[in-house]
Design a protein around this motif. Structure first.
Motif, PDB file in Angstrom:
ATOM      1  N   LEU A  27       0.819  -1.212   0.000  1.00 26.49           N
ATOM      2  CA  LEU A  27       0.000   0.000   0.000  1.00 26.49           C
ATOM      3  C   LEU A  27       0.854   1.263   0.000  1.00 26.49           C
ATOM      4  N   GLN A  31       0.963   4.196  -2.798  1.00 26.59           N
ATOM      5  CA  GLN A  31       0.660   5.591  -2.500  1.00 26.59           C
ATOM      6  C   GLN A  31       1.777   6.516  -2.980  1.00 26.59           C
ATOM      7  N   LEU A  97      -4.844  -0.753  10.004  1.00 27.00           N
ATOM      8  CA  LEU A  97      -5.474   0.352   9.278  1.00 27.00           C
ATOM      9  C   LEU A  97      -6.796   0.768   9.919  1.00 27.00           C
ATOM     10  N   GLY A 125      -4.594   7.402   2.043  1.00 28.57           N
ATOM     11  CA  GLY A 125      -5.427   6.273   2.447  1.00 28.57           C
ATOM     12  C   GLY A 125      -6.857   6.627   2.788  1.00 28.57           C
TER      13      GLY A 125
END
Length: 299
Positions: A27, A31, A97, A125
């Motif tokens: 992730l 990003q 998360l 996110g």
């Protein structure tokens, strides 16, 4: 840490070049790549890839095509890579998360975070397509049309926020998202405004890290930024009513230009040019241009 991330990013770029079909699995690297490419991140939970994920997409002739599995189709994958940075996130990341957002987001947001649907996220996110309801089959073309944003307009603010999360970086990113929403379609505009709200809420929390004597003025600045949202949602009369409730003596000197901008834009949007005229001289040329964009939305 920066050098490690840069190496990961270079690897990701090589992977992306070598095999456009392969979705990313990290992730944070996705990003970082999204910032470089000025894109949003398209994220799914790893568990959803263990079964077929049928979707539909329109071809160049406008015909709707059924795709049996989103993750394996060699035609859809390049299309997604063209508009987003796609990433598959391991279920092992879920608890970590979720912990970051569980007390900070609406139930609707948490439901979107938890479900198996595609999530369009910004580089921090935060989910953009919270209100996007899908049918039994996800329409990839519609998803692209609505959420394929070019984020070059807010690159500096995104970088500043990532580098140092404080009141000002959160506030200016929220403000810039509102500016970005002016150029979006009405439905997408609402989603971007909701995303901006996440950063306004963070800014309000981060006020406590600022000097005690500045906090009241900064909180007031956030309240005025929320009023700007109503202008973008074509509700200028509500802005005028709320502003009239505020005693002039309570307005911080540093916030008075913002109030002038709100009054002018609201009155012009409500087709009351006479009332707007007295505020015009207090607005910078840059904000006058922004005001005109908002006024055009209200007509």
């Amino acid at each position: 840490m920066k050098s490690v991330l840069l190496k990961l990013l270079l690897v990701a770029l090589m992977v992306n070049t070598a095999s456009a079909q392969q979705w990313m699995k990290n992730l944070e690297v996705a990003q970082a790549l999204a910032i470089v490419q000025n894109k949003m991140v398209l994220m799914v939970w790893e568990e959803t890839t263990s079964y077929q994920y049928p979707v539909i997409v329109k071809d160049n002739n406008g015909r709707t095509i059924f795709i049996n599995n989103l993750y394996e189709d060699e035609q859809v994958s390049p299309l997604i890579w063209e508009h987003f940075v796609p990433v598959i996130v391991s279920e092992y990341r879920y608890a970590e998360l979720y912990e970051k957002i569980k007390d900070k987001r609406s139930q609707k947001y948490l439901d979107k975070f938890n479900d198996d649907s595609i999530k369009i996220m910004d580089v921090n996110g935060n989910i953009l397509n919270v209100d996007y309801l899908t049918d039994d089959l996800q329409n990839i073309t519609t998803l692209i049309e609505r959420y394929s944003l070019n984020t070059s307009f807010i690159t500096q603010e995104l970088q500043d926020y990532k580098k140092d999360k404080n009141f000002y970086s959160a506030y200016f990113l929220a403000s810039k998202y509102l500016d970005l929403s002016m150029y979006a379609k009405p439905q997408t505009r609402n989603d971007i405004i909701e995303l901006s709200n996440i950063y306004i809420q963070e800014a309000e929390i981060l006020i406590n890290d600022e000097e005690q004597n500045q906090r009241k003025d900064l909180q007031q600045r956030c309240e005025f930024l929320k009023l700007q949202e109503y202008l973008l949602l074509e509700r200028p009369k509500k802005v005028i009513r709320q502003l009239k409730k505020i005693d002039d003596e309570e307005i911080a000197e540093s916030n008075k230009p913002f109030v002038a901008f709100l009054y002018y834009t609201a009155y012009m949007s409500a087709d009351k040019p006479e009332e707007a005229e007295k505020w015009k001289s207090q607005i910078s040329s840059v904000n006058l241009k922004k005001a005109q964009l908002i006024i055009n939305l209200n007509r």
